[in-house]
Each structure stands twice: as structure tokens, then as C-alpha cells.
Scaffold this motif. Structure first.
Motif, PDB file in Angstrom:
ATOM      1  N   LEU A 138       0.758  -1.132  -0.094  1.00 19.49           N
ATOM      2  CA  LEU A 138       0.091  -0.001   0.333  1.00 19.49           C
ATOM      3  C   LEU A 138       0.876   1.242   0.116  1.00 19.49           C
ATOM      4  CD1 LEU A 138      -2.569   1.623   0.263  1.00 19.49           C
ATOM      5  CD2 LEU A 138      -2.347   1.152   2.926  1.00 19.49           C
ATOM      6  N   LEU A 139       1.940   1.225   0.697  1.00 20.68           N
ATOM      7  CA  LEU A 139       2.870   2.350   0.920  1.00 20.68           C
ATOM      8  C   LEU A 139       3.459   2.656  -0.563  1.00 20.68           C
ATOM      9  CD1 LEU A 139       4.342   2.038   4.636  1.00 20.68           C
ATOM     10  CD2 LEU A 139       2.407   3.546   3.809  1.00 20.68           C
ATOM     11  N   LEU A 140       3.989   1.554  -1.343  1.00 27.67           N
ATOM     12  CA  LEU A 140       4.543   1.541  -2.430  1.00 27.67           C
ATOM     13  C   LEU A 140       3.591   2.282  -3.412  1.00 27.67           C
ATOM     14  CD1 LEU A 140       7.206   1.017  -4.238  1.00 27.67           C
ATOM     15  CD2 LEU A 140       6.165  -1.227  -4.627  1.00 27.67           C
ATOM     16  N   VAL A 141       2.321   1.769  -3.515  1.00 29.78           N
ATOM     17  CA  VAL A 141       1.418   2.309  -4.367  1.00 29.78           C
ATOM     18  C   VAL A 141       1.153   3.607  -4.198  1.00 29.78           C
ATOM     19  CG1 VAL A 141      -1.059   2.077  -4.995  1.00 29.78           C
ATOM     20  CG2 VAL A 141       0.195   0.136  -4.880  1.00 29.78           C
ATOM     21  N   LEU A 142       1.167   4.254  -2.678  1.00 28.45           N
ATOM     22  CA  LEU A 142       0.752   5.668  -2.618  1.00 28.45           C
ATOM     23  C   LEU A 142       2.051   6.482  -2.831  1.00 28.45           C
ATOM     24  CD1 LEU A 142      -0.958   5.259   0.781  1.00 28.45           C
ATOM     25  CD2 LEU A 142      -1.972   5.907  -1.363  1.00 28.45           C
ATOM     26  N   LEU A 143       3.130   5.988  -2.695  1.00 29.89           N
ATOM     27  CA  LEU A 143       4.582   6.449  -3.097  1.00 29.89           C
ATOM     28  C   LEU A 143       4.528   6.748  -4.639  1.00 29.89           C
ATOM     29  CD1 LEU A 143       7.012   7.795  -2.160  1.00 29.89           C
ATOM     30  CD2 LEU A 143       8.018   5.565  -2.617  1.00 29.89           C
ATOM     31  N   ILE A 145       1.688   7.147  -6.751  1.00 33.16           N
ATOM     32  CA  ILE A 145       0.769   7.861  -7.055  1.00 33.16           C
ATOM     33  C   ILE A 145       1.306   9.455  -6.916  1.00 33.16           C
ATOM     34  CG2 ILE A 145      -1.582   8.695  -6.262  1.00 33.16           C
ATOM     35  CD1 ILE A 145      -2.259   5.776  -5.902  1.00 33.16           C
ATOM     36  N   TRP A 146       1.791   9.647  -5.551  1.00 30.20           N
ATOM     37  CA  TRP A 146       2.491  10.813  -5.494  1.00 30.20           C
ATOM     38  C   TRP A 146       3.485  11.321  -6.272  1.00 30.20           C
ATOM     39  CZ3 TRP A 146       2.940   9.136   0.490  1.00 30.20           C
ATOM     40  CH2 TRP A 146       1.431   9.060   1.130  1.00 30.20           C
ATOM     41  N   ARG A 147       4.281  10.356  -6.741  1.00 29.17           N
ATOM     42  CA  ARG A 147       5.435  10.653  -7.474  1.00 29.17           C
ATOM     43  C   ARG A 147       5.143  11.084  -8.963  1.00 29.17           C
ATOM     44  NH1 ARG A 147       9.605  12.849  -9.089  1.00 29.17           N
ATOM     45  NH2 ARG A 147      11.250  11.642  -9.767  1.00 29.17           N
ATOM     46  N   PHE A 148       4.226  10.430  -9.442  1.00 30.48           N
ATOM     47  CA  PHE A 148       3.907  10.527 -10.681  1.00 30.48           C
ATOM     48  C   PHE A 148       2.695  10.989 -11.098  1.00 30.48           C
ATOM     49  CE2 PHE A 148       7.089   7.020 -10.278  1.00 30.48           C
ATOM     50  CZ  PHE A 148       7.806   7.325 -11.182  1.00 30.48           C
ATOM     51  N   CYS A 149       1.911  11.305 -10.405  1.00 27.30           N
ATOM     52  CA  CYS A 149       0.279  11.971 -10.742  1.00 27.30           C
ATOM     53  C   CYS A 149       0.410  13.417 -10.225  1.00 27.30           C
ATOM     54  CB  CYS A 149      -0.769  11.106  -9.926  1.00 27.30           C
ATOM     55  SG  CYS A 149      -1.016   9.359 -10.573  1.00 27.30           S
ATOM     56  N   PRO A 150      -0.176  14.104 -11.174  1.00 22.55           N
ATOM     57  CA  PRO A 150      -0.343  15.378 -10.706  1.00 22.55           C
ATOM     58  C   PRO A 150      -1.257  15.740  -9.635  1.00 22.55           C
ATOM     59  CG  PRO A 150      -1.365  14.999 -12.885  1.00 22.55           C
ATOM     60  CD  PRO A 150      -0.947  13.965 -12.416  1.00 22.55           C
ATOM     61  N   HIS A 151      -0.758  16.747  -8.896  1.00 22.57           N
ATOM     62  CA  HIS A 151      -1.440  16.925  -7.338  1.00 22.57           C
ATOM     63  C   HIS A 151      -2.372  18.193  -7.855  1.00 22.57           C
ATOM     64  CE1 HIS A 151       1.215  14.360  -5.485  1.00 22.57           C
ATOM     65  NE2 HIS A 151       2.302  15.053  -5.924  1.00 22.57           N
TER      66      HIS A 151
END
Length: 151
Positions: A138-143, A145-151
Motif C-alpha cells: 500500500l505504501l509503495l502504491v501511494l508513493l 501515485i504521489w510521485r507520478f500523478c499531478p497534484h
């Protein structure tokens, strides 16, 4: 980072509890089970809290909280009924001394304490490592998402 640290606390609580638990064999009332009847679920609550913090979303955190509260309250009550049927008076004494979920401040001292100390072999037998793998995933998936998806 706070979400991950909170989750690690949950993983530790679950691992500690799993090292004592002898499912379907004896009524486990030592170790963390002397503080709360459901230390595995207490650890899961910390995992859910950690996941909620890590998502950085009040909506996600609220959904996790409601799911946890509803699902686990039902599961804990069902398991208490099963333990009462299986262990009778021993479970009733245990249930009077140890709260269902919120831990006591001191360990309950019960007659006929089930023998036991933490066992890494028991931890492995209970497959608790799977919770750690799931939370790390889960933490890897969130990382990602935060890294590659626009905020």
C-alpha cells in the motif's frame, strides 16, 4: 511519513500478538491478550489509521474508519460468542477482566493463565508476515501515485 510510522506501530502490535496466539488450540490470555482481547484488531486499527494518514485525504480516512468500526465490531462480537461457546467459564472470567478492544493499563492476572511467551514460530504459523507485505505494498502504491500523478 507519519502514516508509515503509525502503520509500523500497527504491524508491531499485530506481530507481537500473533506470536502468542494459538488459534483453535487454547484460550490465549497472556502477552498482549492480557491487555485487550483483540490485540490483532488493535494493530489493524493502527494500520488503518496509518493508511488514512498516508492517503492525505479526509475522505479516504473517513471511509477506512467507518469500514473498520463497522466490520471489526461485528467480527469481534462474533468471535467472542465463539470463544464463549468453546471455553465457557474460562472465557467469561477472561472477558470480565480484559476489555474487548481498548487496552487495560496493566496486564490482567487470571487463574489458569495459558502458558506462553512470544514465539517467532507461532508468528510464522499465523502468517502474520502477510499483513506487513500488504501494508508495504500500500505504501509503495501511494508513493508511486504521489510521485507520478499531478497534484
Amino acid at each position: 511519513m507519519l502514516g508509515a510510522l503509525t502503520g509500523v506501530i500497527g504491524l508491531w502490535v499485530r506481530a507481537y500478538a500473533a506470536g502468542y496466539l494459538h488459534k483453535q488450540e487454547v484460550l490465549t490470555i497472556t502477552g498482549p491478550y492480557a491487555y485487550t482481547r483483540n490485540p490483532l484488531y488493535l494493530g489493524s486499527a493502527f494500520l488503518a489509521l496509518g493508511a488514512g494518514i498516508a492517503t492525505r485525504s479526509w475522505t479516504s480516512a473517513l471511509i477506512l474508519f467507518v469500514y473498520f468500526a463497522v466490520f471489526y465490531s461485528i467480527v469481534m462480537r462474533r468471535e467472542a460468542n465463539e470463544l464463549q461457546l468453546r471455553h465457557g467459564a474460562s472465557f467469561e472470567e477472561y472477558a470480565r477482566a480484559v476489555p474487548l478492544f481498548i487496552p487495560r493499563m496493566t496486564a490482567a492476572k487470571l487463574l489458569g493463565d495459558s502458558a506462553g511467551s512470544f514465539s517467532f514460530a507461532q508468528y510464522k504459523k499465523n502468517h502474520e508476515w502477510q499483513a506487513a507485505v500488504g501494508f508495504l505494498f500500500l505504501l509503495l502504491v501511494l508513493l508511486v501515485i504521489w510521485r507520478f500523478c499531478p497534484h
